[in-house]
Design a protein around this motif. Structure first.
Motif, PDB file in Angstrom:
ATOM      1  N   ALA A 172       0.830  -1.210   0.000  1.00 12.79           N
ATOM      2  CA  ALA A 172       0.000   0.000   0.000  1.00 12.79           C
ATOM      3  C   ALA A 172       0.865   1.261   0.000  1.00 12.79           C
ATOM      4  N   GLN A 173       1.973   1.221   0.744  1.00 12.08           N
ATOM      5  CA  GLN A 173       2.821   2.414   0.833  1.00 12.08           C
ATOM      6  C   GLN A 173       3.489   2.755  -0.489  1.00 12.08           C
ATOM      7  N   VAL A 174       3.837   1.740  -1.283  1.00 14.69           N
ATOM      8  CA  VAL A 174       4.532   2.018  -2.547  1.00 14.69           C
ATOM      9  C   VAL A 174       3.571   2.180  -3.718  1.00 14.69           C
ATOM     10  N   MET A 175       2.308   1.781  -3.541  1.00 15.37           N
ATOM     11  CA  MET A 175       1.343   1.868  -4.627  1.00 15.37           C
ATOM     12  C   MET A 175       0.373   3.038  -4.480  1.00 15.37           C
ATOM     13  N   TYR A 176       0.332   3.654  -3.292  1.00 17.19           N
ATOM     14  CA  TYR A 176      -0.650   4.705  -3.046  1.00 17.19           C
ATOM     15  C   TYR A 176      -0.025   5.751  -2.134  1.00 17.19           C
ATOM     16  N   PRO A 177      -0.341   7.052  -2.336  1.00 15.96           N
ATOM     17  CA  PRO A 177       0.233   8.100  -1.494  1.00 15.96           C
ATOM     18  C   PRO A 177      -0.170   7.939  -0.032  1.00 15.96           C
ATOM     19  N   TYR A 178       0.497   8.680   0.805  1.00 12.92           N
ATOM     20  CA  TYR A 178       0.233   8.635   2.252  1.00 12.92           C
ATOM     21  C   TYR A 178      -1.234   8.939   2.536  1.00 12.92           C
ATOM     22  N   GLY A 179      -1.899   8.075   3.303  1.00 13.05           N
ATOM     23  CA  GLY A 179      -3.327   8.227   3.572  1.00 13.05           C
ATOM     24  C   GLY A 179      -3.616   9.314   4.598  1.00 13.05           C
ATOM     25  N   ALA A 180      -4.634  10.137   4.320  1.00 13.50           N
ATOM     26  CA  ALA A 180      -4.988  11.209   5.260  1.00 13.50           C
ATOM     27  C   ALA A 180      -6.498  11.377   5.373  1.00 13.50           C
ATOM     28  N   SER A 181      -7.271  10.331   5.076  1.00 14.73           N
ATOM     29  CA  SER A 181      -8.723  10.409   5.162  1.00 14.73           C
ATOM     30  C   SER A 181      -9.285   8.994   5.149  1.00 14.73           C
ATOM     31  N   VAL A 182     -10.593   8.892   5.395  1.00 14.69           N
ATOM     32  CA  VAL A 182     -11.244   7.591   5.342  1.00 14.69           C
ATOM     33  C   VAL A 182     -11.182   7.033   3.927  1.00 14.69           C
ATOM     34  N   GLU A 183     -11.346   7.908   2.918  1.00 12.46           N
ATOM     35  CA  GLU A 183     -11.284   7.461   1.529  1.00 12.46           C
ATOM     36  C   GLU A 183      -9.905   6.888   1.205  1.00 12.46           C
ATOM     37  N   ASP A 184      -8.857   7.543   1.698  1.00 10.86           N
ATOM     38  CA  ASP A 184      -7.507   7.016   1.500  1.00 10.86           C
ATOM     39  C   ASP A 184      -7.344   5.683   2.209  1.00 10.86           C
ATOM     40  N   ALA A 185      -7.935   5.557   3.390  1.00  9.90           N
ATOM     41  CA  ALA A 185      -7.842   4.302   4.131  1.00  9.90           C
ATOM     42  C   ALA A 185      -8.494   3.162   3.363  1.00  9.90           C
ATOM     43  N   TYR A 186      -9.600   3.444   2.654  1.00  4.14           N
ATOM     44  CA  TYR A 186     -10.233   2.445   1.787  1.00  4.14           C
ATOM     45  C   TYR A 186      -9.232   1.924   0.757  1.00  4.14           C
TER      46      TYR A 186
END
Length: 469
Positions: free
Chosen positions: A420-434
């Motif tokens: 997840a860390q290398v495929m998606y930017p740093y999460g900062a919301s519920v949508e990012d957590a999804y």
């Protein structure tokens, strides 16, 4: 149970082209490097390239490594506004400088034909033009293939609509054809001019057309005749997917809102949680690599300690309670990247330009150096080098309520880095957590040493390109 992933006889026409394209570009680069070396060596000394000389392969390896770290095998992407040809040029300059330094300090100049004056530099220059041209061609080819991508979806239940929306967001040119029964509604998808609908009863007619793949939303609702028709499609080379399987194949993730209990119960994978041999091997590698990283990065960590002290008052280290294996809390250690008392108003996610982040802290986050103290957590057995990012218990409560299957991420140890860390930017919301969970579930389901190795290389790329936060 959803239809099992069927690997067709023919190559998939769009999304499998990503893998195919990477392989073709890699092979093309190897051929280009060999040709460049051979041409320059012949023009300079009228000699043929020695295929047994290990220095030739060292040169090729360094060039290919530079191209990979510059992310040039995804030619249609931009990084910091730079497309692949520009990144190739930068990579060649850096690799050329490294090779020149190695030649100078090792004293091999002139001792090998390949290292004679003008050969390596000329070879690298010719190859740079070759690599740029191949990426320009690749982009045109990918876009032409995308225009012909057509997917057939059988059924239009809630999960099918969610999949369709995700597909349209991720694919700029792909087309969807949804076959439905008279009682089903497809209004949400029909708003797009890239979606058309037909009757499920007309499946025999639709099956005569060319498809990139077929997605079956509810296999139990198909008649025997329709199942037979799908079998004929599969035997003709068209891949048949269930919804989770197609997400896994196309996007290397498993969106939790598209999963079902029966798919998780009967589907393949998820072996890491139950395979004691894999767990022990992963733990052994964690210990060996963690000690190696600790010794290698010790000088850098000392410099970081000094920089943090000079930049802002407060402790060098920052500790937090995070959720670990099986939901058990543990204390994680990081270099402090925010001002002292940054969370005096309570726990909150860090934003892209968070004013609480210090000047030094911003660089630490971009390069992920702030995570290095977590090597201690790995040595203590609380974390792994690779796994889902450990979340804070305060956020877990909310995410668990809003995201289905959220707790699946804790069936394995959390990691310093991960899919997840290398495929998606740093999460900062519920949508990012999804989105992060979707990649975490893919990793847990498909764990292998090869996947861990891919994550290691992608992490190096993230660090070098400053894509952290």
């Amino acid at each position: 149970m959803n239809t099992t992933l069927a690997v067709g006889k023919k190559k998939q026409k769009l999304y499998q082209t990503d893998k195919i394209l990477c392989i073709l570009l890699l092979l093309g680069d190897i051929v280009g490097l060999l040709l460049s070396l051979s041409i320059c060596l012949w023009l300079q000394s009228r000699q043929n390239l020695n295929s047994f000389d290990p220095l030739n392969y060292l040169f090729i390896f360094l060039v290919l490594a530079g191209l990979y770290l510059a992310d040039t095998y995804h030619p249609d992407t931009q990084i910091a506004g730079l497309r692949a040809p520009s990144r190739i040029l930068i990579s060649s300059v850096v690799v050329g400088s490294i090779i020149a330094s190695l030649i100078y300090f090792t004293g091999v100049w002139g001792k090998d034909m390949v290292f004679k004056r003008g050969i390596l530099l000329s070879s690298l220059s010719i190859f740079t033009l070759w690599a740029m041209a191949s990426r320009i061609w690749a982009v045109k080819w990918v876009r032409s293939q995308a225009q012909h991508s057509r997917w057939l979806i059988l059924g239009a239940d809630k999960k099918a609509i969610l999949f369709g929306k995700t597909f349209l967001e991720c694919s700029s040119l792909g087309q969807l054809v949804v076959l439905i029964t008279s009682q089903q509604k497809i209004n949400e998808l029909a708003k797009s001019n890239r979606v058309s609908a037909g009757s499920l009863n007309d499946l025999p007619q639709w099956s005569q057309q060319a498809w990139s793949g077929v997605v079956v939303t509810s296999p139990m609702e198909l008649s025997d005749a329709q199942t037979q028709q799908l079998m004929q499609l599969r035997l003709s080379g068209v891949s048949i997917y269930g919804i989770p399987d197609i997400c896994e194949t196309l996007w290397y993730k498993l969106p939790s809102f598209l999963l079902q209990d029966n798919w998780l119960a009967f589907g393949a994978g998820f072996n890491l949680a139950s395979d004691s041999i894999s767990q022990k091997l992963k733990r052994l590698l964690d210990i060996i690599l963690a000690w190696s990283l600790f010794l290698f990065f010790s000088p850098l960590m000392l410099l970081v300690v000094l920089a943090i002290k000079l930049d802002s008052p407060g402790s060098v280290f920052y500790t937090q309670i995070r959720t670990g294996l099986e939901g058990k809390p543990f204390r994680v250690y990081k270099f402090r990247s925010m001002y002292q008392d940054a969370e005096k108003r309570g726990a909150q996610w860090a934003n892209e330009r968070d004013p609480r982040i210090t000047t030094v802290g911003r660089w630490l986050r971009l390069t992920r150096i702030d995570e290095l103290p977590q090597i201690l957590n790995v040595l203590w057995g609380e974390m792994s080098l690779i796994g889902p990012r450990p979340e804070r218990p305060e956020f877990d409560i909310k995410l668990r309520q809003e995201i289905p299957y959220y707790d699946l991420r804790y069936v394995v140890k959390p990691g310093i880095t991960g899919w997840a860390q290398v495929m998606y930017p740093y999460g900062a919301s519920v949508e990012d957590a999804y989105e992060k969970l979707a990649y975490d579930l893919y990793y847990i389901k498909n764990y292998s040493l090869a996947l861990d190795l891919a994550i290691v290389f992608k992490t190096i790329r993230v660090v070098l390109l400053g894509k952290g936060r």
